[in-house]
Design a protein around this motif. Structure first.
Motif, mmCIF file in Angstrom:
data_model
loop_
_atom_site.group_PDB
_atom_site.id
_atom_site.type_symbol
_atom_site.label_atom_id
_atom_site.label_comp_id
_atom_site.label_asym_id
_atom_site.label_seq_id
_atom_site.Cartn_x
_atom_site.Cartn_y
_atom_site.Cartn_z
ATOM 1 N N THR A 57 0.812 -1.209 0.000
ATOM 2 C CA THR A 57 0.000 0.000 0.000
ATOM 3 C C THR A 57 0.844 1.257 0.000
ATOM 4 O OG1 THR A 57 -0.110 0.007 2.405
ATOM 5 C CG2 THR A 57 -1.825 -1.177 1.224
ATOM 6 N N THR A 58 0.243 2.335 -0.466
ATOM 7 C CA THR A 58 0.865 3.650 -0.436
ATOM 8 C C THR A 58 -0.133 4.649 0.088
ATOM 9 O OG1 THR A 58 0.176 4.127 -2.702
ATOM 10 C CG2 THR A 58 2.352 3.133 -2.410
ATOM 11 N N ASP A 59 0.341 5.754 0.624
ATOM 12 C CA ASP A 59 -0.544 6.796 1.120
ATOM 13 C C ASP A 59 -1.033 7.647 -0.032
ATOM 14 O OD1 ASP A 59 1.481 7.205 4.057
ATOM 15 O OD2 ASP A 59 -0.383 6.077 3.807
ATOM 16 N N THR A 220 -7.519 7.950 4.681
ATOM 17 C CA THR A 220 -6.983 6.628 5.015
ATOM 18 C C THR A 220 -7.578 5.555 4.120
ATOM 19 O OG1 THR A 220 -6.648 7.293 7.315
ATOM 20 C CG2 THR A 220 -6.715 4.925 6.866
ATOM 21 N N LYS A 223 -5.785 4.943 0.519
ATOM 22 C CA LYS A 223 -4.496 4.310 0.267
ATOM 23 C C LYS A 223 -4.670 3.319 -0.876
ATOM 24 C CE LYS A 223 -3.004 4.510 5.102
ATOM 25 N NZ LYS A 223 -2.594 3.698 6.282
#
Length: 501
Positions: A57-59, A220, A223
């Motif tokens: 995952t990435t922000d 959130t 992501k």
């Protein structure tokens, strides 16, 4: 069968194009930069969850730009298109006259319902009747029927009013704790979507800092990763505090800040985002897939004493009717009152949705510190409607206020045709008990046995339209239906079943 009279080839091409199925694509042509990926696809879209918790995952970036414009009233969510309620939005065609034929009918005629066919191919036949002014088109939908297991279970999370989290900095950590729990459990609990009941903030047009806090919490869910290229799908209903319809605001029914932070541009390009009514995101819909089940969720703006806009309700009904085999869920801020009765606008919503077979659930908040639910049955069509709102909950022993982080977890079991509702606080790691907080409902999830795919389209002027399906599996059971159009008239045939010998 001998060929009937034909239109000139130019008119026929125009007719076939205009009479095509106008169902909005699930995946927009251009992916949004906020989604962090480029997505392509067609009817049904990709799965939105996985059992693998490690998906790289990435922000996401924070998006607060003003919204772009979208579809006009009367559409089913396709940007830049228009149409009149009750019609397919098609232009007048050569030889069609001024209005769609009112007596146009279409029925599946072969194979017989429940028939055993030799395979590996079969002719799907639709018989049409009534006034046939020009070539009719039939789009054939087919699915293989699968056996359901526990692996088909999935979860939707409901976020009740968060206004006391976004207003008070001391309460705020409970809001991102909710969305972080969703993200952390997206695979283990097979979470496919999140719905926010509205009243995201307390002062919708006055305190922009409240929207900034909401943006932080909801980001959130955005992501991205290998299994979640668009983040976790979510939809938001506009509450009375979000649009200034409460005494806390001085700009009644303005959604400028809502659309600045959660407008069309934030969602456009995400595969799950279906569209919106008009030019703003005040009324919107999302579509996700859980295994072999499509789930369609429409979020409607709070209107209070103004009442729900009949044109918006007609639009919402059209969205559901364009996806007849999807589980339909309505999300709006004020549907059920504290005593379990419908609110005035909740009754308006129900009176429309009770005639839409696939709408089975309605969820709402708004009434402080109350939980209530009701089940209504209209000519065999059952809809469960729920209220949950924890915004004023204060528990000194747990050192919490503003709702203490409690949210609803909907756990669906297609194998059992059940929905188990739980009430849980991630910040406290506690469940609420009691029959108002934990209960089980019966929901028809039989559509989870398989996803309908478009297998072909046939056009003609004869009394029957035929499409041949090949490569059928021996021993498999299939279901099919067709959407038939002629001169602006549209008929969705009943679903029929056959088994391959």
């Amino acid at each position: 069968m001998p060929a009937g009279p034909r239109l000139p080839w130019i008119a026929l091409v125009a007719l076939v194009a205009a009479c095509g199925d106008n169902t909005p694509a699930l995946v927009p042509a251009t992916a949004s930069t906020t989604a962090g990926s480029t997505s392509t696809g067609g009817e049904g879209g990709p799965p939105t969850s996985t059992a693998n918790p490690d998906d790289g995952t990435t922000d996401p970036p924070v998006t607060t730009a003003p919204p772009t414009t979208g579809g006009e009233p009367g559409t089913t969510g396709e940007p830049g298109t228009t149409g009149e309620p009750g019609t397919t939005g098609e232009p007048t065609l050569p030889g069609c006259g001024d209005a769609p034929p009112a007596d146009f009918v279409a029925e599946p005629s072969a194979p017989a319902d429940g028939a055993a066919v030799p395979g590996p191919s079969v002719d799907l036949v639709v018989t049409i009747g009534g006034t046939i002014l020009a070539d009719a088109t039939a789009k054939f939908h087919l699915r293989e029927v699968h056996t359901l297991t526990d692996a088909d279970d999935f979860t939707i999370v409901i976020l009740p009013d968060t206004q006391n989290y976004t207003q008070f900095p001391g309460n705020f950590p409970q809001y991102p704790a909710q969305t972080q729990w969703v993200w952390d459990h997206r695979n283990t609990d097979n979470i496919v979507a999140v719905l926010h009941n509205g009243d995201v903030v307390q002062h919708g047009n006055i305190e922009e800092i409240e929207w900034q806090r909401a943006d932080t919490a909801m980001s959130t869910l955005e992501k991205t990763g290998t299994k979640f290229p668009d983040g976790i799908p979510y939809g938001i209903a506009v509450g009375n505090h979000d649009n200034g319809a409460s005494f806390h605001d001085d700009i009644p029914f303005s959604t400028a800040l809502f659309n600045k932070y959660f407008g069309v541009d934030r969602f456009e390009g995400r595969a799950y985002y279906g569209g919106h009514y008009g030019k703003k995101n005040d009324n919107n819909w999302i579509l996700v897939r859980a295994g072999n089940l499509d789930i369609l969720m429409v979020s409607l703006e709070y209107r209070g004493d103004l009442g729900q806009d009949p044109d918006v309700l007609a639009w919402a009904r059209g969205v559901f009717e364009e996806h007849p085999h999807a589980l339909g869920i309505v999300n709006s801020h004020h549907i059920v009152k504290a005593n379990g009765d419908f609110s005035a606008e909740g009754k308006q919503i129900y009176d429309v949705m009770k005639k839409v077979d696939n709408v089975q659930l309605m969820t709402s908040g708004h009434i402080k510190e109350f939980r209530a639910r009701r089940t209504d049955n209209y000519m065999g069509h059952r809809i469960h409607s729920m209220l949950a709102d924890y915004q004023d909950l204060i528990v000194p022993a747990d050192d919490c206020a503003g709702g203490c982080g409690y949210m609803r977890i909907w756990r669906f079991s297609p194998q059992k045709n059940q929905l188990k509702v739980e009430t849980y606080s991630p910040s406290l790691d506690k469940f609420m008990t009691g029959d108002k907080e934990q209960f089980t409902l019966t929901v028809d999830l039989s559509a989870a046995t398989g996803v309908f795919e478009v297998v072909g389209q046939t056009a003609g002027h004869d009394a029957t339209l035929v499409h041949t399906v090949t490569d059928l599996k021996p021993g498999a059971t299939y279901e099919w239906y067709a959407i038939v159009r002629e001169c602006g008239a549209k008929v969705t045939t009943p679903t029929r079943t056959f088994t391959v010998e």
